[in-house]
Design a protein around this motif. Structure first.
Motif, PDB file in Angstrom:
ATOM      1  N   GLU A 179      -7.474  -1.774  -0.545  1.00 58.92           N
ATOM      2  CA  GLU A 179      -6.831  -1.810   0.767  1.00 58.92           C
ATOM      3  C   GLU A 179      -6.778  -3.235   1.312  1.00 58.92           C
ATOM      4  N   GLN A 180      -7.859  -4.000   1.115  1.00 55.44           N
ATOM      5  CA  GLN A 180      -7.877  -5.381   1.592  1.00 55.44           C
ATOM      6  C   GLN A 180      -6.879  -6.239   0.827  1.00 55.44           C
ATOM      7  N   ARG A 182      -4.103  -5.134  -0.401  1.00 54.47           N
ATOM      8  CA  ARG A 182      -2.796  -4.754   0.144  1.00 54.47           C
ATOM      9  C   ARG A 182      -2.528  -5.481   1.457  1.00 54.47           C
ATOM     10  N   LYS A 183      -3.526  -5.522   2.362  1.00 56.23           N
ATOM     11  CA  LYS A 183      -3.351  -6.210   3.639  1.00 56.23           C
ATOM     12  C   LYS A 183      -3.130  -7.709   3.422  1.00 56.23           C
ATOM     13  N   ALA A 186       0.329  -8.243   2.194  1.00 56.56           N
ATOM     14  CA  ALA A 186       1.290  -8.049   3.279  1.00 56.56           C
ATOM     15  C   ALA A 186       1.349  -9.294   4.162  1.00 56.56           C
ATOM     16  N   ALA A 250      -7.034 -11.545   7.715  1.00 54.30           N
ATOM     17  CA  ALA A 250      -7.126 -10.958   6.373  1.00 54.30           C
ATOM     18  C   ALA A 250      -8.070 -11.769   5.491  1.00 54.30           C
TER      19      ALA A 250
END
Length: 421
Positions: A179-180, A182-183, A186, A250
């Motif tokens: 998830e990190q 992905r962030k 992004a 992030a």
């Protein structure tokens, strides 16, 4: 005056009738005064127009100079603002590039940590869990009383519980890492979009700075003075700083996650190594206990075999004694039988006769005792043989348990070496 002069010229025309046009007559004659007046008027008009033209020329020159100065001032101001704008864009581009480079490095590092977590999960699944379950299955191969719920079984069950707990933590850490990532990607995508837009804007402004009004390739510009910009400078700055802030958050989150993964993997290794060591110690104690019992059984088996041999020798000796006693009884009975043939008065119950009777009774009593002892030795032999079989069975059971624990299980468990992945 000139109007009067016009009037005089018109009076020279007369109408022939009421419905017909004028009929020209001879041109009128002007006086010298009219001539002089006309010349003065023309000179005056000429002078006025010349003065007006001179004034217009002067004003035009002044306007030209003024517009030149205004144009140059505006051009200088525009170029100054464009240089400031390019400097600001270049600063933001450098900052975006720096943040992007940091984000790329962080993304690569975070991928490395993700792979570490994956390696830990695979090791726990393919090695730790498989070996623990295999040991439990192998220990089901124990036989007899050795198939008991001992300390090794309890340690293996605790190890299985620890492995599953570590797997749960590692799975959660893997999800957080993905998830990190992905962030972070992004945020990098937003940085790339912003960088692309700013690079184009910077190229446009730098190109405009190089443009000069005397160049031949200016082309034909469009009048876009009525076109309004869609966004304000504040919104432009806010969007860029928002992208930078999102990327910074992030990066901070990724750094914290990496620290957590380091701590988690270290804790997993320590917990698994401690539990593995405790289970190995339980195995070693159980193996030592089993070997000790097996050695005691072997010693007892040796003693039992010695006793069996001793009883066998004793039985052989008893058999010989009984044979000897039977011969002695036969001798005694033969003597009594021979003395029974004594003639007449010689058939007396003398001391010899009493001695033979007593000897016969004593021999029969000895034979009974010897027979009793022989039976006792035979019973002891049967018990000893039963004990021997029991001991051999127990020795085989202990040997099987030692093989399972020491050879099968401990050989498998040698692969359980935990590092920081």
């Amino acid at each position: 005056m000139l109007p009067n002069l016009k009037a005089r010229r018109i009076t020279g025309l007369q109408l022939a009738s009421k419905h017909l046009g004028p009929v020209a007559k001879c041109p009128p004659r002007y006086s010298e005064e009219d001539w002089d007046y006309n010349n003065k008027i023309k000179f005056r008009i000429t002078c006025d127009q010349e003065k007006l033209a001179e004034r217009i020329v002067e004003e035009s020159r002044r306007v030209v100079d003024e517009t030149k100065d205004t144009t140059k001032n505006w051009q200088r101001e525009v170029e100054h603002h464009m240089r400031e704008r390019t400097s600001e864009i270049r600063f933001l581009v450098d900052e975006l590039n720096r943040q992007k480079k940091t984000a790329m490095l962080e993304d690569e590092t975070l991928n490395t940590y993700r792979n570490r977590v994956l390696n830990a999960i695979e090791f726990l699944k393919d090695k730790s869990l498989a070996i623990c379950k295999q040991c439990l299955i192998l220990r089901e191969g124990r036989i007899g009383v050795d198939l008991c719920d001992d300390e090794v079984d309890r340690s293996l069950r605790r190890e299985l519980k620890v492995i599953k707990g570590c797997q749960g933590l590692a799975d959660a850490a893997l999800k957080e890492a993905e998830e990190q990532i992905r962030k972070l990607r992004a945020a990098m995508y937003l940085l790339d979009q912003d960088l692309s837009a700013k690079d184009k804007s910077l190229a446009i402004d730098e190109k405009n700075l190089k443009l000069k009004e005397f160049q031949q390739d200016l082309g034909k510009g469009q009048d876009l003075s009525k076109q309004h910009c869609q966004f304000s400078l504040t919104e432009w700055q806010a969007q860029t700083y928002e992208n930078l802030e999102a990327n910074a958050k992030a990066l901070v989150s990724a750094g914290q996650l990496r620290a957590y993964i380091d701590l988690l993997l270290k804790q997993v290794c320590e917990d698994m190594q401690n539990q593995t060591d405790r289970t190995n110690e339980a195995f070693e104690r159980r193996i030592a206990e089993t070997k000790h019992v097996k050695q005691c059984l072997e010693n007892k088996h040796k003693d039992t075999m010695d006793h069996i041999h001793q009883v066998q020798r004793n039985m052989s000796e008893l058999d010989r004694e009984m044979t000897d006693k039977q011969r002695a009884i036969t001798l005694c009975q033969t003597r009594l039988s021979n003395r029974a043939h004594r003639p007449g008065l010689e058939l007396t119950c003398d001391m010899v006769q009493d001695a033979l009777y007593n000897e016969l009774q004593a021999l029969k009593a000895s034979v009974c005792k010897l027979n009793q002892k022989l039976n006792e030795n035979k019973a002891s032999m049967r018990y000893l043989m039963h004990v021997q079989v029991m001991q051999e069975e127990e020795i085989n059971i202990k040997a099987n348990s030692c093989k399972i624990d020491e050879v099968d299980c401990m050989t498998l468990r040698q692969a359980l070496k935990y590092t920081s992945f």
